[in-house]
Design an enzyme around this catalytic site. Sequence first.
Site, PDB file in Angstrom:
ATOM      1  N   HIS A  18       0.821  -1.227   0.000  1.00  0.00           N
ATOM      2  CA  HIS A  18       0.000   0.000   0.000  1.00  0.00           C
ATOM      3  C   HIS A  18       0.850   1.271   0.000  1.00  0.00           C
ATOM      4  CE1 HIS A  18      -3.757  -2.257   1.709  1.00  0.00           C
ATOM      5  NE2 HIS A  18      -3.577  -2.466   0.434  1.00  0.00           N
ATOM      6  N   CYS A  29       6.803  13.650 -13.550  1.00  0.00           N
ATOM      7  CA  CYS A  29       7.880  12.863 -14.190  1.00  0.00           C
ATOM      8  C   CYS A  29       7.927  11.428 -13.689  1.00  0.00           C
ATOM      9  CB  CYS A  29       9.236  13.530 -13.972  1.00  0.00           C
ATOM     10  SG  CYS A  29       9.838  13.426 -12.274  1.00  0.00           S
ATOM     11  N   CYS A  52       9.463  19.066  -7.384  1.00  0.00           N
ATOM     12  CA  CYS A  52      10.092  17.739  -7.501  1.00  0.00           C
ATOM     13  C   CYS A  52      11.597  17.912  -7.712  1.00  0.00           C
ATOM     14  CB  CYS A  52       9.468  16.994  -8.682  1.00  0.00           C
ATOM     15  SG  CYS A  52      10.353  15.493  -9.133  1.00  0.00           S
ATOM     16  N   THR A  83      -4.264  -7.701  11.094  1.00  0.00           N
ATOM     17  CA  THR A  83      -5.055  -7.057  10.031  1.00  0.00           C
ATOM     18  C   THR A  83      -6.495  -7.540  10.115  1.00  0.00           C
ATOM     19  OG1 THR A  83      -5.297  -6.733   7.636  1.00  0.00           O
ATOM     20  CG2 THR A  83      -4.198  -8.761   8.330  1.00  0.00           C
ATOM     21  N   GLU A 121      -8.071  -9.713  18.201  1.00  0.00           N
ATOM     22  CA  GLU A 121      -9.405 -10.313  18.243  1.00  0.00           C
ATOM     23  C   GLU A 121      -9.672 -10.995  16.907  1.00  0.00           C
ATOM     24  OE1 GLU A 121     -11.807  -6.212  17.302  1.00  0.00           O
ATOM     25  OE2 GLU A 121     -11.230  -6.648  19.382  1.00  0.00           O
TER      26      GLU A 121
END
Length: 232
Positions: free
Chosen positions: A109, A120, A136, A176, A203
Amino acid sequence: MSDIRNIVILTGAGISAESGLRTFRAEDGLWEDHPVEEVATPEGFARNPDLVQRFYDERRAGILAAHPNAAHEALGRLDAEWSGELLIVTQNIDDLHERGGARRVLHMHGEGLSVWCQSCDARHRWTGTLRDSPSCPACGEVAMRPDIVWFGEMPYRMPEIFAAIARADMFVSIGTSGAVYPAAGFVQEANLAGARTLELNLEESLGSRNFDETRLGEASELVPAWIEEVLG
Ligand code: BJW
């Protein structure tokens, strides 16, 4: 464990919770007081770039202030000592796996300390802010966004991940919720590949029934204990 050679580990926000970084799925549907679609979609960014840049500037500062916990460090030890194949696929944008000593890490991610120039296509390590519209370093345009995979965008390095899962003898999911795809479907891919599947979570998650075994507790206790079993 002697039959295990190839391990794939999926980590989520729960592994960094004890390092002080908040998890995502609050009951009120808000994340750091924002509706998720406002700050984690390309449409939200197009509507209000300043809000999104400020949001990720704060997240970047939070990452820099956090420290790896015993779970990250145990995975670092596993990476150093495991001679078989290992891939730690993290959904997290923090760098706590790397600072905990792990090297075989893939950020599906994106990364909070990376920025991506929309002009670019260059990516740069970034520890400062974007709210002040810096140009940049590669092309000089003001077109940099957080290097984060938002909803509706393609997660990074998917063919590599699916190939590693297809070879896996063991798949372990740590901290997760199983709410976000394609990561939530990895356990089913691992089952199809014939891998042993283990979940370590505070959990039960949405995907718990798909695992051969679920162990409940804090990652800082469960992960070092499991790695001791594997290496011992
Ligand atoms: C502890 C603990 C402790 C706490 N110890 N445990 C309908 C059906 C199916 C899919 C879709 C659908 N509609 C849309 C989709 C696709 C969409 C999706 O999944 N949406 C869902 C909401 C349904 N997915 C996408 O758009 C993705 N792209 C995509 O699918 O492209 C097409 C494609 C197709 C086929 C193949 C490949 C691609 C992109 C998803 C991008 C997600 N981005 C975010 C934000 C960016 C990162 C950032 O800003 O930080 O990533 S969303 C957010 O959720 C973040 C996380 O990485 C991700 C997962 O969250 P995670 O890590 O599970 O955290 P939580 O908070 O949910 O859970 C924490 C867990 O920890 C809990 O279980 C606790 O119990 C546990 N815990 N403390 C151990 N101490």
